[in-house]
Design a protein around this motif. Sequence first.
Motif, PDB file in Angstrom:
ATOM      1  N   SER A  42      96.478  59.021   6.674  1.00 46.56           N
ATOM      2  CA  SER A  42      95.669  57.796   6.703  1.00 46.56           C
ATOM      3  C   SER A  42      95.850  57.015   7.998  1.00 46.56           C
ATOM      4  O   SER A  42      95.316  55.928   8.160  1.00 46.56           O
TER       5      SER A  42
ATOM      6  N   ALA B  37      89.064  69.039   8.686  1.00 45.73           N
ATOM      7  CA  ALA B  37      89.896  68.217   7.811  1.00 45.73           C
ATOM      8  C   ALA B  37      91.356  68.341   8.222  1.00 45.73           C
ATOM      9  O   ALA B  37      91.785  69.396   8.708  1.00 45.73           O
TER      10      ALA B  37
ATOM     11  N   ASN C  90      87.896  63.244   0.783  1.00 38.64           N
ATOM     12  CA  ASN C  90      89.320  62.980   1.010  1.00 38.64           C
ATOM     13  C   ASN C  90      89.993  63.117  -0.348  1.00 38.64           C
ATOM     14  O   ASN C  90      89.611  62.416  -1.280  1.00 38.64           O
TER      15      ASN C  90
ATOM     16  N   ARG D 184      92.063  65.232   4.194  1.00 38.92           N
ATOM     17  CA  ARG D 184      91.260  64.071   4.578  1.00 38.92           C
ATOM     18  C   ARG D 184      90.275  64.474   5.679  1.00 38.92           C
ATOM     19  O   ARG D 184      90.637  65.208   6.608  1.00 38.92           O
TER      20      ARG D 184
END
Length: 664
Positions: free
Chosen positions: A580, A569, A415, A652
């Motif tokens: 997030s 990702a 990440n 991420r």
Amino acid sequence: MKNDSISTVGNVSLKGALGVRLDAMIANHVAATDVDYITAPFMEKTETRRWWQTEFWGKWMHSAVPYMEYMGNRERGTGNGSGKRGTGNGALAASVARGVERMLSSQEPCGYIGNYPDELRCGEGWDVWGMKYTMMGLMHYYDYSTRQESAGTAIPGAPSAAAALDACRRLCDYLIAELGPNGRRGIALWQTGNWCGMASSSVLEPVVWLFRRTGEAKYLDFASYIVEGLTVPEEGPRLVDLALNGISVADRNGYGNKAESDNAYVMKHNRWKAYEMMSCYQGMIEYAEAKKEQLKNENEGLSQVACRMSQGKGLDDLLNAAIMTAEDIAKEEVNLAGGCATSEAWFHGASKQHIQYTRLQETCVTTTWMRLCEKLLDITGNPIWADRLEQTFYNAYLGAMKSDGAEFAGYTPLNGSRWHGQHHCFMHTDCCTANGPRGFLAFLRKFFIADGDTATLNFYASALAHAELADGRTVAFDIYSLYPRANKARLVCHTEGDFTLRLRIPSTCTAATVTLNGTAIDGARPGEYFAIKRTWALGDIVEAEFTMPVIAHVVGNHAAFTRGPVLLARDSRFADGDLSEPFHPRSFTEGQNCDELFSSIRPPSDDIWMCFTATLPLGSHDANPDGALPSSATFCDYASAGNTWRRTDYYRTFFPIELGPTDK
Ligand SMILES: [Zn+2]
């Protein structure tokens, strides 16, 4: 006793997306390397800090020579079965020759090639490590120039193969005189350099290569002495007993050595430095193979049991220790991107991959793991090592390579953002950029291989691939495949006659179908080779299709997704929400098939290779009617994520799953 396989590349010409990236890396990195710059330290000899300026030339040669062959194959439209090898790119060949000329001119009468003053040589720091890479570079040149000389295509005035091998011999003789048994420096080789001597002891690999090229017993004896240092002293690396006792690589400190730490970095006496440890195992495998061959020759006529009684058991221990350690690394350390190590050290990383660790998966570790997988595929024949090589290649490796191939990142988080490598030893390069091109070689060398009357296709990509059977026949297939972006491959046979074709069925697919000229053949199973033995005709078509669903992986209340070998990702470039954001409680379980949630879509720009849109239970506050609804998010392959190398582009791979009151 000769073995030039270290310096060759196989006969594969990659096309499509991978071919473009490889061509760019060769042009912008390998061929663009300024050989005067990386050989200058050997001429200037200014080292006082015990650094590692002397590794860069050898690492470069380790890739420059095979890529010359690769380009030579391409220029000729790849192999024609004549056994002739390409001459490679002229400018690169001239650089290679010039570099060797400068290296030879820098050799001192005592045999030393390096940049340390005499009082600092063969001790602390990276002097022996530098000699290791110099020996590797010289032997790459020896193999290459031997081929050129026999084909009559050597560059006029270029150093001869014999001169390069002689320089390598003299350098190794110097090392033996200084640090060999009863050496002038009065210490054992494993007591020099960093990390329990693993950095210095990794010189084992080129020492075995030198034995193979010269046949001189003193080099195999020196190799035995290095192996003893790696395995016997209580404070040394103890690469055999700790491995055979099942001590995981991250737990090997102590046991007689002094475990130290310096905040987030690995210290001299520790046994947990990933790159150096794997390099020593690579050398140990080479050593055990060479020693076994020697025993076999000596014991010809003796019974198998008698052979085994004469040291064979100890060599099996070396091989088993290497295999067990690699299996431990695969299980305990390798993450979903196929990368490993934090701050270059083992840390049981597989179970911690959802947590932010510093300096993740150094590119040197990535390429060294790929080389080790390549070697293990050789000695075991087990396709699991091709699976592992593939996973690392498509994720950690391609992710570390800049889009234009010109350099490699030092570290790539799971990440975060990607960034340029470092500047090491006051030079505009670093260990990882120097090592980077070696990783692609592991993939190319194992792409299409032959053994006996069987040709094996280990990887899938658009390519023209040739391999030579034991009877000298060349078999060729033209392959069309967008794998792993797509789940199909189509092979057209360019060779008539009887032979067996084996296809590796990836362990990351759940099922596979193979057809020959449109008719299905049963028996293809994930994780195995699938063999087709027949009398082939020109134009025969083999098609393989793999079922590769998106799979959820849950580690420590975080979820990540893979499709086939590829880790997915989210990337801030898609501008589709906060990366997030958590998933709703208990959204995913380990191994869950999520194929219905993900759809492959056309990437929005050329710098993204694979793209998916997913409908997922994203967001907190699921009491809010809007929040309770699934949201959509865009994913790309891990290697494309953040590949602009801009700090503002964040990606991420692991996403938190919210917990309930009884969850832990
Ligand atoms: Zn590095």
